[in-house]
Design a protein around this motif. Structure first.
Motif, PDB file in Angstrom:
ATOM      1  N   ILE A  55      24.875  34.952  29.291  1.00 47.25           N
ATOM      2  CA  ILE A  55      25.570  35.599  30.418  1.00 47.25           C
ATOM      3  C   ILE A  55      24.746  36.730  31.032  1.00 47.25           C
ATOM      4  N   ALA A  56      24.426  37.753  30.215  1.00 41.90           N
ATOM      5  CA  ALA A  56      23.847  38.983  30.789  1.00 41.90           C
ATOM      6  C   ALA A  56      22.456  38.729  31.382  1.00 41.90           C
ATOM      7  N   ALA A  57      21.584  38.058  30.625  1.00 45.27           N
ATOM      8  CA  ALA A  57      20.218  37.829  31.129  1.00 45.27           C
ATOM      9  C   ALA A  57      20.257  36.943  32.374  1.00 45.27           C
ATOM     10  N   LEU A  58      21.093  35.909  32.327  1.00 40.02           N
ATOM     11  CA  LEU A  58      21.213  35.000  33.490  1.00 40.02           C
ATOM     12  C   LEU A  58      21.689  35.768  34.728  1.00 40.02           C
ATOM     13  N   THR A  59      22.648  36.670  34.529  1.00 39.15           N
ATOM     14  CA  THR A  59      23.178  37.444  35.654  1.00 39.15           C
ATOM     15  C   THR A  59      22.118  38.417  36.180  1.00 39.15           C
ATOM     16  N   GLU A  60      21.429  39.082  35.255  1.00 37.34           N
ATOM     17  CA  GLU A  60      20.422  40.070  35.673  1.00 37.34           C
ATOM     18  C   GLU A  60      19.265  39.406  36.401  1.00 37.34           C
ATOM     19  N   LEU A  61      18.789  38.288  35.849  1.00 39.75           N
ATOM     20  CA  LEU A  61      17.658  37.601  36.499  1.00 39.75           C
ATOM     21  C   LEU A  61      18.071  37.125  37.885  1.00 39.75           C
ATOM     22  N   THR A  62      19.286  36.615  37.989  1.00 44.71           N
ATOM     23  CA  THR A  62      19.782  36.164  39.295  1.00 44.71           C
ATOM     24  C   THR A  62      19.824  37.338  40.266  1.00 44.71           C
ATOM     25  N   TYR A  63      20.371  38.459  39.804  1.00 43.05           N
ATOM     26  CA  TYR A  63      20.495  39.650  40.660  1.00 43.05           C
ATOM     27  C   TYR A  63      19.121  40.129  41.131  1.00 43.05           C
ATOM     28  N   LEU A  64      18.174  40.163  40.183  1.00 47.44           N
ATOM     29  CA  LEU A  64      16.859  40.722  40.511  1.00 47.44           C
ATOM     30  C   LEU A  64      16.046  39.811  41.437  1.00 47.44           C
ATOM     31  N   SER A  94      27.301  23.964  31.409  1.00 42.51           N
ATOM     32  CA  SER A  94      27.569  22.922  30.400  1.00 42.51           C
ATOM     33  C   SER A  94      28.922  22.312  30.720  1.00 42.51           C
ATOM     34  N   THR A  95      29.189  21.130  30.152  1.00 40.38           N
ATOM     35  CA  THR A  95      30.564  20.618  30.247  1.00 40.38           C
ATOM     36  C   THR A  95      31.508  21.524  29.448  1.00 40.38           C
ATOM     37  N   ALA A  96      30.932  22.348  28.573  1.00 37.60           N
ATOM     38  CA  ALA A  96      31.739  23.347  27.837  1.00 37.60           C
ATOM     39  C   ALA A  96      32.426  24.316  28.799  1.00 37.60           C
ATOM     40  N   ALA A  97      31.936  24.376  30.017  1.00 36.09           N
ATOM     41  CA  ALA A  97      32.480  25.341  30.993  1.00 36.09           C
ATOM     42  C   ALA A  97      33.890  24.983  31.460  1.00 36.09           C
ATOM     43  N   PHE A  98      34.305  23.728  31.235  1.00 39.80           N
ATOM     44  CA  PHE A  98      35.531  23.268  31.882  1.00 39.80           C
ATOM     45  C   PHE A  98      36.805  23.501  31.076  1.00 39.80           C
ATOM     46  N   GLN A  99      36.673  23.933  29.814  1.00 41.73           N
ATOM     47  CA  GLN A  99      37.856  24.232  28.992  1.00 41.73           C
ATOM     48  C   GLN A  99      37.429  25.123  27.827  1.00 41.73           C
ATOM     49  N   PRO A 100      38.391  25.838  27.226  1.00 45.38           N
ATOM     50  CA  PRO A 100      38.033  26.643  26.057  1.00 45.38           C
ATOM     51  C   PRO A 100      37.576  25.745  24.906  1.00 45.38           C
ATOM     52  N   GLY A 101      36.762  26.301  24.002  1.00 43.95           N
ATOM     53  CA  GLY A 101      36.192  25.487  22.922  1.00 43.95           C
ATOM     54  C   GLY A 101      36.390  26.090  21.548  1.00 43.95           C
ATOM     55  N   TYR A 160      30.522  30.390  22.909  1.00 40.59           N
ATOM     56  CA  TYR A 160      29.618  29.534  23.702  1.00 40.59           C
ATOM     57  C   TYR A 160      30.369  28.930  24.895  1.00 40.59           C
ATOM     58  N   PHE A 161      31.529  28.333  24.637  1.00 38.46           N
ATOM     59  CA  PHE A 161      32.276  27.710  25.735  1.00 38.46           C
ATOM     60  C   PHE A 161      32.640  28.765  26.790  1.00 38.46           C
ATOM     61  N   ALA A 162      33.069  29.934  26.319  1.00 41.62           N
ATOM     62  CA  ALA A 162      33.445  31.004  27.258  1.00 41.62           C
ATOM     63  C   ALA A 162      32.229  31.442  28.072  1.00 41.62           C
ATOM     64  N   SER A 163      31.072  31.493  27.423  1.00 35.76           N
ATOM     65  CA  SER A 163      29.869  31.936  28.149  1.00 35.76           C
ATOM     66  C   SER A 163      29.518  30.937  29.259  1.00 35.76           C
ATOM     67  N   LYS A 164      29.715  29.660  28.987  1.00 36.48           N
ATOM     68  CA  LYS A 164      29.371  28.657  29.994  1.00 36.48           C
ATOM     69  C   LYS A 164      30.411  28.600  31.123  1.00 36.48           C
ATOM     70  N   ALA A 165      31.665  28.960  30.805  1.00 37.86           N
ATOM     71  CA  ALA A 165      32.680  29.078  31.867  1.00 37.86           C
ATOM     72  C   ALA A 165      32.260  30.181  32.836  1.00 37.86           C
ATOM     73  N   PHE A 166      31.707  31.265  32.283  1.00 32.74           N
ATOM     74  CA  PHE A 166      31.199  32.358  33.123  1.00 32.74           C
ATOM     75  C   PHE A 166      30.080  31.847  34.032  1.00 32.74           C
ATOM     76  N   THR A 180      28.166  30.787  39.319  1.00 32.28           N
ATOM     77  CA  THR A 180      27.285  29.953  40.145  1.00 32.28           C
ATOM     78  C   THR A 180      28.036  29.359  41.331  1.00 32.28           C
ATOM     79  N   GLU A 181      29.260  28.890  41.086  1.00 32.09           N
ATOM     80  CA  GLU A 181      30.039  28.328  42.201  1.00 32.09           C
ATOM     81  C   GLU A 181      30.355  29.407  43.235  1.00 32.09           C
ATOM     82  N   ALA A 182      30.631  30.612  42.745  1.00 35.66           N
ATOM     83  CA  ALA A 182      30.927  31.713  43.674  1.00 35.66           C
ATOM     84  C   ALA A 182      29.693  32.053  44.518  1.00 35.66           C
TER      85      ALA A 182
END
Ligand SMILES: NC(=O)c1ccc[n+]([C@@H]2O[C@H](COP(=O)([O-])OP(=O)(O)OC[C@H]3O[C@@H](n4cnc5c(N)ncnc54)[C@H](OP(=O)(O)O)[C@@H]3O)[C@@H](O)[C@H]2O)c1
Length: 256
Positions: A109-118, A135-142, A148-154, A159-161
């Motif tokens: 989450i954090a590194a992906l967000t920071e790299l995107t921002y920068l 991941s497909t893990a993004a579509f429901q709790p795991g 892990y599933f929560a991180s991929k939901a983030f 990304t969609e936003a």
């Protein structure tokens, strides 16, 4: 002018396959992962490419800024950012250490967000591209892979936003949502004994689908027909049903 792509998690699996695809299309490459030796080997295998290697543990606070500063110091500008580095861990929430789960949040989450921002201001200026590996893990709790599933939901949500915020700017934004894929992920996650990993897709196929989706401006790419059915079902089913269904494939036999 030759474009430059930065790929995190470039040393193995989906990231490694992304490197091969972009190299074949003539991109200059900036490869980020922890394993310096592997990154150097990949660089050596691409003699016709301009390849820069940055060995960096992205789960450390401040690591993304170090990568950004290094890229600036080298006088490079990123046209394509592929946020791929990530890991998971199978086990009940309290059976896993807090440290490894915080590391997962920091990397996924954090590194992906920071790299995107920068890097996004440069990507915008150059009408470039951003691919985030969810991941497909993004579509429901795991359950038994809860963080892990929560991180991929983030990752999927962010990304969609961003894809919507950037619509009409010429910037392509894609969330790649693979299902179980044959990489080091299963070993690192201790997922080899869970049902979910009984069948896996080929990493090269997954990378190709992600890269093709990004180039064509598709916002979400779920790899594999069954994975698309699963993601669709997760949207239709009441959450409690989806969560129970996931539990049957993520639970280790002798789970506490
Ligand atoms: N394989 C699957 O079933 C699957 C399914 C859905 C989504 N995904 C996602 O796909 C992405 C790629 O995973 P993969 O399947 O290709 O697994 P992988 O083969 O284990 O690759 C993970 C990559 O991330 C890098 N990495 C791990 N921890 C890092 C850290 N702290 N700092 C910097 N780099 C780090 C690894 O390199 P080093 O070890 O050299 O650092 C490696 O290059 C991940 O985001 C994963 O969540 C995988």
């Amino acid at each position: 002018m030759t474009q430059t792509a930065l790929i995190t998690g470039a040393s193995s699996g989906i990231g490694y396959e992304m490197v091969q695809l972009l190299a074949a299309e003539g991109y200059n490459l900036i490869l980020v992962a922890r394993n310096h030796v592997k990154l150097q080997e990949i660089k050596a295998s691409l003699p016709n490419q301009q390849v820069v290697v940055i060995a960096q543990d992205l789960s450390l606070p401040g690591a993304s800024k170090l990568v950004y500063d290094k890229v600036a110091e080298l006088g490079l500008t990123v046209d394509v950012l592929i946020n791929n580095a990530g890991f998971g861990r199978v086990g009940a929430f309290h059976a896993l250490t807090l440290q490894e789960q915080m590391q997962m949040i920091q990397l996924n989450i954090a590194a992906l967000t920071e790299l995107t921002y920068l890097f996004l201001p440069d990507i915008k200026k150059r009408q470039g591209m951003l691919l985030n590996v969810a991941s497909t893990a993004a579509f429901q709790p795991g359950p038994f892979m809860a963080v892990y599933f929560a991180s991929k939901a983030f990752v999927l949500s962010l990304t969609e936003a961003l894809a919507e915020e950037l619509a009409g700017t010429g910037v392509h934004v894609t969330a790649l949502c693979p299902g179980p894929t044959h990489t080091n992920f299963g070993k690192v996650a201790h997922a080899e004994n869970i049902k979910m990993f009984a069948r896996t897709m080929d990493a090269a196929v997954v990378a190709k689908k992600g890269w093709t989706a990004l180039k064509s401006g598709k916002q979400v790419m779920i790899t594999g027909a069954w994975n698309r059915v699963g993601a669709f079902a997760a949207k239709l089913l009441p959450s409690i049903v989806a969560v129970k269904a996931v539990r049957t494939v993520t639970r280790v036999k002798k789970e506490q």
